[in-house]
Design an enzyme around this catalytic site. Structure first.
Site, mmCIF file in Angstrom:
data_model
loop_
_atom_site.group_PDB
_atom_site.id
_atom_site.type_symbol
_atom_site.label_atom_id
_atom_site.label_comp_id
_atom_site.label_asym_id
_atom_site.label_seq_id
_atom_site.Cartn_x
_atom_site.Cartn_y
_atom_site.Cartn_z
ATOM 1 N N GLY A 12 40.067 -60.681 -112.440
ATOM 2 C CA GLY A 12 41.464 -60.969 -112.730
ATOM 3 C C GLY A 12 42.476 -60.007 -112.150
ATOM 4 O O GLY A 12 43.624 -59.972 -112.611
ATOM 5 N N SER A 13 42.109 -59.258 -111.100
ATOM 6 C CA SER A 13 43.090 -58.304 -110.571
ATOM 7 C C SER A 13 44.248 -59.016 -109.875
ATOM 8 O O SER A 13 45.381 -58.524 -109.905
ATOM 9 C CB SER A 13 42.430 -57.281 -109.641
ATOM 10 O OG SER A 13 42.011 -57.882 -108.443
ATOM 11 N N ASN A 14 43.984 -60.164 -109.263
ATOM 12 C CA ASN A 14 45.097 -60.913 -108.650
ATOM 13 C C ASN A 14 46.002 -61.500 -109.723
ATOM 14 O O ASN A 14 47.228 -61.512 -109.580
ATOM 15 C CB ASN A 14 44.566 -62.011 -107.725
ATOM 16 C CG ASN A 14 44.255 -61.475 -106.348
ATOM 17 O OD1 ASN A 14 45.158 -61.170 -105.583
ATOM 18 N ND2 ASN A 14 42.967 -61.310 -106.053
ATOM 19 N N LEU A 90 35.717 -69.857 -109.109
ATOM 20 C CA LEU A 90 34.562 -70.172 -108.260
ATOM 21 C C LEU A 90 34.164 -71.643 -108.244
ATOM 22 O O LEU A 90 33.284 -72.038 -107.489
ATOM 23 C CB LEU A 90 33.353 -69.314 -108.679
ATOM 24 C CG LEU A 90 33.567 -67.806 -108.521
ATOM 25 C CD1 LEU A 90 32.343 -67.036 -108.985
ATOM 26 C CD2 LEU A 90 33.903 -67.452 -107.076
ATOM 27 N N LYS A 91 34.782 -72.448 -109.072
ATOM 28 C CA LYS A 91 34.401 -73.869 -109.117
ATOM 29 C C LYS A 91 35.342 -74.721 -108.260
ATOM 30 O O LYS A 91 36.509 -74.370 -108.055
ATOM 31 C CB LYS A 91 34.458 -74.387 -110.563
ATOM 32 C CG LYS A 91 33.489 -73.684 -111.486
ATOM 33 C CD LYS A 91 32.073 -74.134 -111.229
ATOM 34 C CE LYS A 91 31.128 -73.527 -112.243
ATOM 35 N NZ LYS A 91 29.955 -72.898 -111.685
ATOM 36 N N ILE A 93 37.791 -77.736 -107.620
ATOM 37 C CA ILE A 93 38.750 -78.476 -108.458
ATOM 38 C C ILE A 93 38.446 -79.968 -108.293
ATOM 39 O O ILE A 93 38.426 -80.484 -107.166
ATOM 40 C CB ILE A 93 40.208 -78.184 -108.022
ATOM 41 C CG1 ILE A 93 40.503 -76.679 -108.065
ATOM 42 C CG2 ILE A 93 41.203 -78.957 -108.895
ATOM 43 C CD1 ILE A 93 40.400 -76.035 -109.431
ATOM 44 N N HIS A 109 42.006 -66.319 -100.447
ATOM 45 C CA HIS A 109 40.648 -66.085 -99.945
ATOM 46 C C HIS A 109 40.636 -64.764 -99.169
ATOM 47 O O HIS A 109 41.533 -64.521 -98.351
ATOM 48 C CB HIS A 109 40.217 -67.249 -99.040
ATOM 49 C CG HIS A 109 38.791 -67.140 -98.623
ATOM 50 N ND1 HIS A 109 37.754 -67.457 -99.475
ATOM 51 C CD2 HIS A 109 38.215 -66.713 -97.469
ATOM 52 C CE1 HIS A 109 36.601 -67.241 -98.850
ATOM 53 N NE2 HIS A 109 36.851 -66.792 -97.638
ATOM 54 N N ASP A 150 37.967 -73.972 -99.887
ATOM 55 C CA ASP A 150 38.633 -73.142 -98.874
ATOM 56 C C ASP A 150 39.211 -73.933 -97.709
ATOM 57 O O ASP A 150 39.311 -73.421 -96.588
ATOM 58 C CB ASP A 150 37.676 -72.046 -98.353
ATOM 59 C CG ASP A 150 37.255 -71.100 -99.462
ATOM 60 O OD1 ASP A 150 38.054 -70.884 -100.390
ATOM 61 O OD2 ASP A 150 36.125 -70.591 -99.407
HETATM 62 C C1 GRF Z 1 39.621 -62.018 -104.609
HETATM 63 O O1 GRF Z 1 39.069 -61.269 -103.560
HETATM 64 C C2 GRF Z 1 40.107 -63.361 -104.119
HETATM 65 O O2 GRF Z 1 40.521 -63.347 -102.788
HETATM 66 C C3 GRF Z 1 38.875 -64.227 -104.239
HETATM 67 O O3 GRF Z 1 38.213 -63.770 -105.386
HETATM 68 C C4 GRF Z 1 38.572 -62.413 -105.642
HETATM 69 C C5 GRF Z 1 39.090 -62.381 -107.042
HETATM 70 O O4 GRF Z 1 39.360 -61.073 -107.478
HETATM 71 N N1 GRF Z 1 39.203 -65.627 -104.259
HETATM 72 P P1 GRF Z 1 40.150 -60.865 -108.843
HETATM 73 O O5 GRF Z 1 39.380 -61.606 -109.929
HETATM 74 O O6 GRF Z 1 41.525 -61.410 -108.657
HETATM 75 O O7 GRF Z 1 40.134 -59.396 -109.077
#
Ligand code: GRF
Length: 206
Positions: A12-14, A90-91, A93, A109, A150
């Site tokens: 969840g860092s993004n 990861l799934k 949609i 990505h 993707d």
């Molecule tokens: C990120 O590298 C994003 O590009 C990819 O999955 C990773 C998720 O990281 N789709 P986080 O869970 O947001 O830390």
């Protein structure tokens, strides 16, 4: 104020980077919920700390694919969601959800699509493949989501150099720094209606 849902499977860092800008008011949005295919991923802890509702929704909970898709649509509509942000989800949609939210689902990505993307290219596997291929440049792609992993129209890409002594971990770290800057920028621009997808062409009026 755009109503947003975030889909995430892990860390969840993004999401945290986007949420930071929402809190500051620089992204004009309301995060309605965070949804995951995992029972209790770390991203739920971040969301719950900020009183954001979380939902565990997995295809395996439904005997029928159509019921699963309809459940997702009903849940998103119950919040009035207008934009879905995939942040490490990861799934795939389901097609009916893509159809209902056409041009309103975005993904990030950690490579320059169409290279090093598609099913199986996630997490460190992406960076391992980049390093073993010998390319000198990788990067970040933000794109609209269609029915395939993707694919979908690219909104923006930014390059990151692959260094001679990079490991998947060191490369992932530098790519992630770019992600944390770029993804909130794109979300802000979409919320301000600066990014449009017209007949398959993405236009960003900066
Ligand atoms: C990120 O590298 C994003 O590009 C990819 O999955 C990773 C998720 O990281 N789709 P986080 O869970 O947001 O830390």
């Amino acid at each position: 104020m755009k109503k947003i849902a975030v889909f995430a499977s892990g860390r969840g860092s993004n999401f945290a980077a986007i949420w930071e800008q929402v809190k500051l008011g620089s992204i004009q949005a309301q995060v309605m919920c965070v949804l995951s295919d995992q029972v209790h991923p770390p991203v739920f802890d971040i969301a719950q700390t900020h009183q954001i509702p979380t939902h565990w929704v997995n295809r395996k909970q439904f005997s029928d694919a159509a019921d699963y898709a309809q459940f997702l649509i009903d849940l998103l509509e119950s919040y009035g969601v207008e934009l879905i942000i995939l942040a490490g989800y990861l799934k795939l949609i389901p097609a009916p959800v893509v159809a209902r939210f056409r041009n309103a689902i975005v993904n990030i990505h950690p490579a320059l699509l169409p290279n090093f993307g598609g099913k199986g290219y996630y997490g460190l596997k992406v960076h391992e493949a980049v390093i073993s291929s010998g390319v000198k440049i990788t990067g970040v792609t933000v794109h609209f989501v269609d029915e395939h992993y993707d694919q979908g129209q690219v909104i923006v890409q930014e390059q990151v150099a692959v260094l001679a002594n990079d490991t998947p971990e060191t490369l992932a770290r530098r790519v992630l720094e770019v992600e944390h800057r770029l993804y909130p920028e794109v979300v802000r621009a979409i919320c301000n209606e600066e990014i449009l997808n017209k007949n398959g062409k993405v236009i960003w009026q900066r």
